[in-house]
Structure formats: structure tokens, C-alpha cells
Design a protein around this motif. Structure first.
Motif, mmCIF file in Angstrom:
data_model
loop_
_atom_site.group_PDB
_atom_site.id
_atom_site.type_symbol
_atom_site.label_atom_id
_atom_site.label_comp_id
_atom_site.label_asym_id
_atom_site.label_seq_id
_atom_site.Cartn_x
_atom_site.Cartn_y
_atom_site.Cartn_z
ATOM 1 N N VAL A 72 83.004 194.345 -19.436
ATOM 2 C CA VAL A 72 82.286 193.340 -20.212
ATOM 3 C C VAL A 72 81.879 192.215 -19.260
ATOM 4 C CG1 VAL A 72 82.413 191.680 -22.103
ATOM 5 C CG2 VAL A 72 83.590 193.876 -22.302
ATOM 6 N N ALA A 73 80.662 191.747 -19.382
ATOM 7 C CA ALA A 73 80.192 190.672 -18.521
ATOM 8 C C ALA A 73 80.906 189.367 -18.857
ATOM 9 C CB ALA A 73 78.684 190.481 -18.683
ATOM 10 N N PRO A 74 81.197 188.540 -17.880
ATOM 11 C CA PRO A 74 81.815 187.233 -18.167
ATOM 12 C C PRO A 74 80.869 186.330 -18.927
ATOM 13 C CG PRO A 74 81.167 187.384 -15.855
ATOM 14 C CD PRO A 74 80.960 188.742 -16.439
ATOM 15 N N VAL A 75 81.435 185.412 -19.684
ATOM 16 C CA VAL A 75 80.611 184.470 -20.443
ATOM 17 C C VAL A 75 80.067 183.368 -19.546
ATOM 18 C CG1 VAL A 75 81.764 184.949 -22.626
ATOM 19 C CG2 VAL A 75 82.658 183.159 -21.127
ATOM 20 N N SER A 76 80.689 183.165 -18.407
ATOM 21 C CA SER A 76 80.178 182.215 -17.422
ATOM 22 C C SER A 76 80.628 182.638 -16.037
ATOM 23 C CB SER A 76 80.654 180.789 -17.721
ATOM 24 O OG SER A 76 82.057 180.684 -17.575
ATOM 25 N N GLY A 77 79.797 182.329 -15.040
ATOM 26 C CA GLY A 77 80.123 182.687 -13.679
ATOM 27 C C GLY A 77 79.674 184.083 -13.315
ATOM 28 N N SER A 78 79.662 184.381 -12.018
ATOM 29 C CA SER A 78 79.271 185.683 -11.498
ATOM 30 C C SER A 78 80.490 186.423 -10.980
ATOM 31 C CB SER A 78 78.250 185.513 -10.370
ATOM 32 O OG SER A 78 78.027 186.732 -9.689
ATOM 33 N N LEU A 79 80.555 187.728 -11.254
ATOM 34 C CA LEU A 79 81.694 188.529 -10.811
ATOM 35 C C LEU A 79 81.877 188.471 -9.299
ATOM 36 C CD1 LEU A 79 81.493 191.749 -13.018
ATOM 37 C CD2 LEU A 79 83.376 190.119 -12.935
ATOM 38 N N ASN A 80 80.771 188.441 -8.556
ATOM 39 C CA ASN A 80 80.869 188.434 -7.101
ATOM 40 C C ASN A 80 81.607 187.203 -6.571
ATOM 41 O OD1 ASN A 80 79.595 190.907 -6.670
ATOM 42 N ND2 ASN A 80 77.561 189.974 -6.792
ATOM 43 N N GLU A 81 81.633 186.137 -7.362
ATOM 44 C CA GLU A 81 82.352 184.936 -6.942
ATOM 45 C C GLU A 81 83.857 185.179 -6.868
ATOM 46 O OE1 GLU A 81 80.956 182.207 -9.855
ATOM 47 O OE2 GLU A 81 79.271 181.532 -8.642
ATOM 48 N N LEU A 82 84.356 186.183 -7.595
ATOM 49 C CA LEU A 82 85.773 186.507 -7.544
ATOM 50 C C LEU A 82 86.141 187.165 -6.215
ATOM 51 C CD1 LEU A 82 86.406 187.862 -11.160
ATOM 52 C CD2 LEU A 82 86.930 185.600 -10.244
ATOM 53 N N ILE A 83 85.169 187.740 -5.536
ATOM 54 C CA ILE A 83 85.409 188.310 -4.210
ATOM 55 C C ILE A 83 85.307 187.243 -3.133
ATOM 56 C CG2 ILE A 83 84.575 189.963 -2.498
ATOM 57 C CD1 ILE A 83 83.622 191.733 -4.739
ATOM 58 N N SER A 84 84.265 186.410 -3.246
ATOM 59 C CA SER A 84 84.037 185.396 -2.217
ATOM 60 C C SER A 84 85.004 184.230 -2.312
ATOM 61 C CB SER A 84 82.600 184.874 -2.318
ATOM 62 O OG SER A 84 82.383 184.236 -3.570
ATOM 63 N N GLY A 85 85.618 184.047 -3.498
ATOM 64 C CA GLY A 85 86.535 182.927 -3.673
ATOM 65 C C GLY A 85 85.817 181.603 -3.799
ATOM 66 N N THR A 91 84.104 178.251 -5.733
ATOM 67 C CA THR A 91 84.760 177.244 -6.576
ATOM 68 C C THR A 91 84.374 177.351 -8.039
ATOM 69 O OG1 THR A 91 82.985 175.680 -6.062
ATOM 70 C CG2 THR A 91 84.959 175.640 -4.654
ATOM 71 N N ALA A 92 83.335 178.131 -8.364
ATOM 72 C CA ALA A 92 82.884 178.251 -9.746
ATOM 73 C C ALA A 92 83.819 179.160 -10.539
ATOM 74 C CB ALA A 92 81.462 178.786 -9.797
ATOM 75 N N GLU A 93 84.104 178.777 -11.764
ATOM 76 C CA GLU A 93 84.964 179.583 -12.625
ATOM 77 C C GLU A 93 84.221 180.824 -13.120
ATOM 78 O OE1 GLU A 93 86.441 177.370 -15.881
ATOM 79 O OE2 GLU A 93 87.301 175.754 -14.668
ATOM 80 N N VAL A 94 84.934 181.933 -13.194
ATOM 81 C CA VAL A 94 84.452 183.141 -13.848
ATOM 82 C C VAL A 94 85.300 183.328 -15.092
ATOM 83 C CG1 VAL A 94 84.051 185.611 -13.641
ATOM 84 C CG2 VAL A 94 83.772 184.124 -11.637
ATOM 85 N N ALA A 114 90.218 182.838 -17.182
ATOM 86 C CA ALA A 114 89.414 182.091 -16.212
ATOM 87 C C ALA A 114 90.015 182.279 -14.823
ATOM 88 C CB ALA A 114 89.374 180.608 -16.580
ATOM 89 N N LEU A 115 89.210 182.812 -13.905
ATOM 90 C CA LEU A 115 89.683 183.088 -12.551
ATOM 91 C C LEU A 115 88.691 182.552 -11.524
ATOM 92 C CD1 LEU A 115 90.889 186.784 -13.016
ATOM 93 C CD2 LEU A 115 92.332 184.747 -12.881
ATOM 94 N N LEU A 116 89.211 182.305 -10.333
ATOM 95 C CA LEU A 116 88.388 181.889 -9.196
ATOM 96 C C LEU A 116 88.345 182.946 -8.108
ATOM 97 C CD1 LEU A 116 89.683 178.206 -8.887
ATOM 98 C CD2 LEU A 116 87.500 178.940 -9.858
ATOM 99 N N GLN A 117 89.366 183.809 -8.055
ATOM 100 C CA GLN A 117 89.434 184.812 -6.998
ATOM 101 C C GLN A 117 90.428 185.898 -7.373
ATOM 102 O OE1 GLN A 117 90.618 183.186 -3.207
ATOM 103 N NE2 GLN A 117 89.939 184.953 -2.043
#
Length: 561
Positions: free
Chosen positions: A41-54, A56-59, A19-22
């Protein structure tokens, strides 16, 4: 080298979800924010792009997906950049990368491990060793004051589980890289001397001077006194990588070395080691090399797990205190309470004094998992943490008015040291492991290396003979083992397949590391012997005549030879 695209792969979360945020890249000039991201592999929750933007949603990636060979997260950058590491921000320390690898096309893979989770912040990027840092959740926050100094420390291979042995207090345990600490149940406040932890953190042993050993076989959920070894003046203890071999040193006059080969269920004295005031003991991850020190005596060594022993030549008889064995068994070291440090960089074959280390009151010593460096702590007036690597480079960190009694190093070069005079605990990156190979880590259920092809102990003909015999068997400590992989290469035809003589390569499935290469025989048969059973393997048959595509057999398991 510089690249537009870098991959995060070889991830290990100890079976948990990731589980990562950024995620950001880390270069010599600092953070480098990626412009694109994708994953195998696609994450089970969250969007990959959120890891770039930082955001608050968990990926979240499932633990099963992370464990699959070939799993990766790929980051693209606006311009070519040379990365040294990745920095992560995550919601908690339980779904956190314990170890990982960063790689780019044409570049050597860089292995990293032991990033500390910090709430609401990015982890530190590794490039050059930082100064010693006193972690925010250190042991002083759990005590009323500086009483209960730390006399021993042990750490799991990946650094996630840290055990500390205080004097006259109950032990401390962290399961999140030292972020938070607790006092486990079942281990009362006693005069603990040392702590030892198996590679996965499942087995934890505390030695206790004047009482019983205390053991946990459930990752510290509970502890119980070891009845089989009795109450003695336990000065030190050690645990093999898989937790099956446990050792304890009785420091009373005429004491003995005690050993368990069944995970602590039963114990017996190592009669061949002799009756001495044993002060230190260390063991390799495979449990085959055991080193022990005693008061006013040369150290003793065993190459068969403690069944037979011999005194080490090249180290004078002295008031030796502690000793250490690297996880891969290639390096061994001893130190004296009022004297010198002696080290062997060739698995115990030869020894020399570290002439760069002054005579001092050396309290403890520990080796990195890959056997490339050691750390040693002093008391008295020096009060420093001293480190020396195999190439002769030296680092020294000073601690005002603190005797550095405890020392431990994980498989990724992260060192822990603690004071015998207060609850101070420090974590420091001394030297990172080599970027071209993964550190040696023993897994639960792994098969041990045999010291001879017949699985019998070679005839006892002196220490030099034993050491030379063993050194020749451990050329490959990372991928070697008791397993074998075999098969045939043939062209499918009717009515019968045609055997072919072709180049066959063996790659580690998790990261593609090339471990072996051979040619199939005229009948098409090939065999890889002495292969580790800890990994899955990919077998690739390559047609040098360029008439056929390569054939790949994925995720093969080695059979025990």
C-alpha cells in the motif's frame, strides 16, 4: 538462509499510524542497506525511497492500511543476505512498530517485538542477547535521589506500556517502551508492592501494603482506589490478558486472595483458597490458570479462574514469596525468599526444583509470554538477575549493591528488572521467542477457552486429574479458542451445485500461518472447531485432482461454538 528480497510484515502499531524515517537490514555482520523498496500500500505521505536514503521527511502509512491482512514493506538487496532483524528510525514513539515479522521466500518467519525508539537514531537490531542496558530515561531522572526503590513492575504484551511500583512514592508509568516516564494522576505516594498490566496496556493495577488497590481502566490516564476490596496488606496483584480478571493477595496473617471477574467493578474473596498470609499471585492471559504462594505453605493452583483451588504437589512447604504464570499458561514458577526455585513446564502437571539456581534470597520471578524461560532477581549478597530457559540454558547478570526486586517480561522476551534499593531500572533481551510462531498475545474482547466442551468445571478429583484434563485441551494455545468456521465445497453447475470432497486449509489472515487442515465430507461440508476468535482467517479449498483452481474465502471470523 540468504535472499535478495526480504519482507517486513505482520506489523502492529496498536492501531496508530506507522511513521518511519529509515529502514535498514540487520545481519550477523551488521547493517545491510537495501537498494530497492516497495510496499503493498502506498504511504499517505512521503516517498518510499526516503526510507532507504534516510532523509528527514517522514514516510507515513495509515493505521488502517497497516492493520489490513497482507500489508508488507519489501526491501531488495544488492546481493543475497541472511537477515536477523530490521532496524528502524522514526520521528516519535507513538507511531512506532510494536511488533513485526521479517520473512523471505523459503525461510521461517522471524517474529520481533519491543524495539525501543531512540530520538535521531536507529533502533537496536536483535541477533544475540545484548548486555543489560540502563535506559536513558530511567526512573532516577524523576527522583531526587536513590530513595523510593522499585518493588514491582508490570509490562504490556508488546512492551509499550511499563508500570513501576515504588515504595513510599507515587507510581511511574511509561507508554513508549520506557523512553519517557510520568507519574499518573489519582495514585498517591504509598507503599506500593507490585504492578500488573493487561496485554494491551488498558488495565493497570497497583497493590499497596496497608491501603487500597489502585486501578486504571483507561490506559493510565487516571487511577482510583478500589473500594470493593478494602484496605489490606496487599503484597501482590495480577491481571489477565484482556483485563477482565484481576487478583490481589493479602499478606497479613489469615489474609485472603481477592478476585474480580468484571474488570475491577466488583470484588470477592476466594474462600476456597483459604485464609493465609498470601504473598504472590499470577494468572494466565486467558484468566483460567491462577497460581498463588503463601508464607510457610505449598503453593495453591486453580484451573478455573480462581473458583476452586488445590495445593500443588511436588513443591515443599516453604517461605515462598512470589510466583509467575506464563501468558499462554504452559509454564509456572515459584521462588522462596530464603530457598529455591521450583518450575513446571507442562502447565502445572509436574514440578521440579531448578538445581542450577543456588539457594538464595529470591525476591521475584517472571515468565516469558510463550513459557520458554523465566527470570528471577535476588537480594542479599548475590544481587543478580538469573535467567533459565526450558532447555536448561542459564544466563546471569550482576548488579553491584542492588537488590533486584521487580521483574516482568513482555510477549517478545524483553525483560524489565528494577532495584528495591534505588530507582535503577534495566531492560534486557534474554532470549527471543521461537522464530516459527508468534508469541501468545491475548486481545481485548477475546473469548476465553472453555475448560470442558460443556463449559462446566470437571469433577474435582485431585490436582493431577485437573491438570491432566486441562493439558489435553491446550494443545494449541496460539490458534485455539471457542470459535468454529464451517462451510461447503462444491462445483458450480446447473441446476444444482455438485458437492466435492477436497482438502481445506485454514490460514491466519494477518501472516498466512497454517493453523488447521481437514477434508470436506462427501456432502461437501467441512468444519474447523476450537478456533481462536481473536483473528481473521482465510479458508482455502484445494483441488488435489488439479482440475480446478483453489478457492479462497478471505478474512473469515470464527463463530462462537
Amino acid at each position: 538462509m540468504k535472499s535478495l528480497v526480504w519482507r517486513l510484515c505482520g506489523l502492529d502499531t496498536l492501531g496508530a499510524d506507522l511513521a518511519l524515517l529509515q529502514i535498514v537490514g540487520w545481519a550477523a555482520a551488521g547493517d545491510v542497506v537495501p537498494t530497492s523498496i516497495q510496499a503493498s500500500v502506498a504511504p499517505v505521505s512521503g516517498s518510499l525511497n526516503e526510507l532507504i536514503s534516510g532523509a528527514t521527511a517522514e514516510v507515513v502509512f495509515s493505521g488502517a492500511a497497516v492493520r489490513q491482512p497482507g500489508f508488507y514493506i519489501e526491501l531488495g538487496f544488492a546481493s543475497a543476505v541472511e537477515l536477523l532483524d530490521f532496524r528502524f528510525r522514526g520521528p516519535d514513539a507513538t507511531r512506532w512498530p510494536c511488533a513485526y515479522m521479517l520473512t523471505a521466500a523459503g525461510a521461517d518467519s522471524i517474529y520481533r517485538g519491543g524495539p525501543i525508539w531512540v530520538a535521531g537514531a536507529l533502533s537496536a537490531g536483535e541477533s544475540t542477547p545484548p548486555d543489560v542496558e540502563k535506559i536513558s530515561g530511567d526512573l532516577t531522572s524523576l527522583t531526587a535521589g536513590p530513595s523510593g526503590g522499585i518493588y514491582g513492575a508490570g509490562v504490556s504484551a508488546y512492551g509499550g506500556v511499563v508500570a513501576c511500583a515504588p515504595h513510599a512514592e507515587s507510581p511511574y508509568l511509561s507508554k513508549d517502551f520506557g523512553v519517557t516516564w510520568s507519574r499518573p494522576s489519582g495514585a498517591p505516594g504509598l507503599q506500593y508492592s507490585r504492578a500488573a498490566v493487561s496485554d494491551d496496556g488498558g488495565v493497570i493495577l497497583f497493590s499497596n501494603y496497608g491501603g487500597p488497590l489502585y486501578l486504571s481502566t483507561n490506559a493510565g490516564a487516571s487511577f482510583a482506589a478500589v473500594d470493593g476490596a478494602g484496605s489490606r496488606g496487599w503484597e501482590s496483584c495480577a491481571v489477565s490478558g484482556d483485563g477482565s480478571t484481576l487478583l490481589a493477595a493479602d499478606g497479613t496473617a489469615g489474609g485472603g486472595l481477592w478476585r474480580s471477574t468484571d474488570g475491577g467493578a466488583t470484588w470477592a474473596i476466594c474462600a476456597a483458597a483459604g485464609a493465609k498470609a498470601w504473598l504472590g499471585v499470577g494468572v494466565s492471559a486467558l484468566g483460567d490458570i491462577v497460581l498463588a504462594t503463601a508464607a510457610n505453605s505449598s503453593p495453591s493452583i486453580s484451573f478455573d479462574g480462581g473458583a476452586t483451588w488445590a495445593e500443588v504437589s511436588g513443591v515443599p512447604s516453604a517461605p515462598l514469596t512470589r510466583c509467575a504464570v506464563s501468558r499462554n499458561g504452559t509454564a509456572l514458577a515459584v521462588c522462596a525468599r530464603a530457598g529455591w526455585i521450583y518450575v513446571s513446564w507442562d502447565g502445572g502437571l509436574s514440578w521440579s526444583r531448578d538445581t542450577q539456581a543456588a539457594a538464595s534470597e529470591w525476591r521475584n520471578i517472571a515468565l516469558s509470554g510463550d513459557g520458554q524461560f523465566y527470570i528471577a532477581g535476588t537480594g542479599n549478597n548475590a544481587r543478580v538477575l538469573y535467567a533459565r530457559n526450558k532447555d536448561g540454558s542459564v544466563k546471569s547478570f550482576s548488579f553491584a549493591a542492588l537488590a533486584m526486586e521487580a521483574a516482568a517480561v513482555d510477549a517478545y522476551g524483553v525483560a524489565w528488572t528494577a532495584s528495591a534499593e534505588s530507582g535503577f531500572l534495566a531492560r534486557v533481551r534474554i532470549w527471543a521467542p521461537s522464530s516459527t510462531h508468534a508469541p501468545f498475545v491475548s486481545r481485548i474482547g477475546s473469548f476465553k477457552l472453555s475448560t470442558s466442551p460443556s463449559n462446566t468445571v470437571p469433577p474435582q478429583q485431585g490436582l493431577q486429574s485437573m491438570a491432566r484434563y486441562r493439558a489435553s485441551k491446550l494443545i494449541d494455545v496460539e490458534c485455539g479458542g471457542q470459535g468454529r468456521i464451517y462451510g461447503t465445497v462444491s462445483r458450480k453447475e446447473t441446476p444444482a451445485n455438485v458437492p466435492l470432497r477436497r482438502r481445506v486449509r485454514l490460514h491466519r489472515s494477518v501472516d498466512g500461518y497454517l493453523a488447521r487442515e481437514t477434508w470436506s465430507k462427501a456432502d461437501g461440508s467441512y468444519e474447523f472447531r476450537e478456533i481462536s476468535t481473536r483473528y481473521e482467517w482465510d479458508v482455502v479449498a484445494w483441488d488435489h485432482e488439479l482440475q480446478e483452481y483453489s478457492t479462497v474465502a478471505n478474512n473469515q471470523l470464527a463463530e462462537v461454538a
